[in-house]
Enzyme design. Structure first.
Site, PDB file in Angstrom:
ATOM      1  N   SER A  79     -18.588  -1.973   8.883  1.00  0.00           N
ATOM      2  CA  SER A  79     -18.988  -3.355   9.169  1.00  0.00           C
ATOM      3  C   SER A  79     -18.617  -4.264   8.007  1.00  0.00           C
ATOM      4  CB  SER A  79     -20.504  -3.400   9.419  1.00  0.00           C
ATOM      5  OG  SER A  79     -21.077  -4.564   8.867  1.00  0.00           O
ATOM      6  N   ASN A 101       7.141   8.086 -15.206  1.00  0.00           N
ATOM      7  CA  ASN A 101       8.469   7.473 -15.066  1.00  0.00           C
ATOM      8  C   ASN A 101       8.779   7.122 -13.617  1.00  0.00           C
ATOM      9  OD1 ASN A 101      11.055   6.657 -16.290  1.00  0.00           O
ATOM     10  ND2 ASN A 101      11.867   8.249 -14.926  1.00  0.00           N
ATOM     11  N   THR A 102       8.436   8.024 -12.707  1.00  0.00           N
ATOM     12  CA  THR A 102       8.701   7.739 -11.288  1.00  0.00           C
ATOM     13  C   THR A 102       7.806   6.606 -10.803  1.00  0.00           C
ATOM     14  OG1 THR A 102       9.290  10.058 -11.034  1.00  0.00           O
ATOM     15  CG2 THR A 102       8.953   8.815  -9.009  1.00  0.00           C
ATOM     16  N   LYS A 106       0.272   3.736  -2.283  1.00  0.00           N
ATOM     17  CA  LYS A 106      -0.542   4.808  -2.890  1.00  0.00           C
ATOM     18  C   LYS A 106       0.299   5.649  -3.845  1.00  0.00           C
ATOM     19  CE  LYS A 106      -3.861   4.876   0.850  1.00  0.00           C
ATOM     20  NZ  LYS A 106      -3.094   4.108   1.859  1.00  0.00           N
ATOM     21  N   VAL A 107       0.854   4.955  -4.811  1.00  0.00           N
ATOM     22  CA  VAL A 107       1.798   5.563  -5.753  1.00  0.00           C
ATOM     23  C   VAL A 107       1.094   6.688  -6.526  1.00  0.00           C
ATOM     24  CG1 VAL A 107       3.364   5.058  -7.660  1.00  0.00           C
ATOM     25  CG2 VAL A 107       2.901   3.299  -5.925  1.00  0.00           C
ATOM     26  N   ASP A 138       2.696   9.626  -8.766  1.00  0.00           N
ATOM     27  CA  ASP A 138       3.738  10.497  -9.325  1.00  0.00           C
ATOM     28  C   ASP A 138       3.638  10.517 -10.842  1.00  0.00           C
ATOM     29  OD1 ASP A 138       6.219  12.003  -9.481  1.00  0.00           O
ATOM     30  OD2 ASP A 138       6.697  11.168  -7.515  1.00  0.00           O
ATOM     31  N   ASP A 171       0.860  -1.200   0.000  1.00  0.00           N
ATOM     32  CA  ASP A 171       0.000   0.000   0.000  1.00  0.00           C
ATOM     33  C   ASP A 171       0.888   1.239   0.000  1.00  0.00           C
ATOM     34  OD1 ASP A 171      -1.927   1.907   0.250  1.00  0.00           O
ATOM     35  OD2 ASP A 171      -2.780   1.136   2.116  1.00  0.00           O
TER      36      ASP A 171
END
Ligand code: NUP
Length: 217
Positions: A178, A68-69, A62-63, A65, A60
């Site tokens: 829930s 390329n990065t 949460k890329v 960018d 996790d």
């Protein structure tokens, strides 16, 4: 990731021994373990390999960018042994495509954050959530992340993505969601962290979630 118990453990502890101990106790109840910044920044990326030898690991990170990065980050994530990576979609289609292309090279999976579970998600994220869900279709991702704390969002996202993509849903337990409700609204897996790893008996807590899902009406 096989759909058996429909539970993913969020392993946000910061001590390696605690991480391995909790994971050992709950392996039989979870379909995957989600590892993020807290554990990796403290113990190093090697923890992903340690855990992934026993159970699929979702990284996790949460890329979010430029393409390329994103590619460079995903290469490191998959080299570490992770089976899947969670990425953001708000950065646009090109950034997402870079993650999917890298995942395809490694034969791994991508999940896109379509909406978030915390109260602040209503400030900005909700306004783009449907667009991100729509964009995720036909990209080659495996699924999206949508909040167990707002099951109407899960229901809505399920309508948008149909049965093409999976939904993994955090926010069960400590954040108030829930497990049975969100599975009934269309989630495939729930993600639970604190209510399991902070418990004196993580296996008992994990088993409870699994049973709640299996016995739901
Ligand atoms: O919208 C999100 N909400 C969320 O809680 C997207 C996430 N990836 N998460 C993650 O799920 C969060 O970072 C944590 O790792 C886990 C939930 O943990 P807990 O609230 O059950 O402890």
């Amino acid at each position: 990731m096989e759909k058996n118990n429909q539970l993913i453990l969020a392993l946000d502890v910061t001590e390696k021994n605690k991480a391995l101990d909790v994971a050992e106790k709950v392996y039989e109840y979870v379909d995957a373990v989600k590892i993020g910044y807290p554990l990796v920044l403290k113990t190093g990326i090697g923890i992903i390999e340690d855990i992934s030898s026993r159970v699929p690991v979702i990284a996790d990170f949460k890329v979010a960018d430029i393409p390329n990065t994103n590619r460079l980050i995903c290469e490191q994530v998959f080299n570490s042994g992770a089976d899947a990576v969670i990425v953001h979609g708000f950065t646009g289609r090109d950034s997402l495509d870079a993650c999917v292309a890298t995942a395809n090279e490694y034969n791994r999976q991508v999940f896109v954050v379509a909406d978030m579970s915390h109260p602040g998600a209503t400030e900005f994220f909700q306004q783009v959530s449907e667009k991100i869900a729509k964009m995720s279709l036909d990209t080659g991702v495996s699924g999206v992340v949508a909040p167990a704390t707002r099951t109407n969002s899960v229901e809505n996202i399920r309508k948008i993505i149909g049965n093409e993509l999976a939904i993994i849903s955090p926010g069960v337990g400590a954040q108030g969601g829930s497990a049975s409700d969100v599975i009934n609204k269309g989630a495939d897996w729930v993600i639970t962290g604190r209510s399991i790893y902070q418990s004196d008996s993580p296996d008992t807590e994990a088993k409870k979630v699994v049973q709640e899902i299996k016995n739901r009406n």
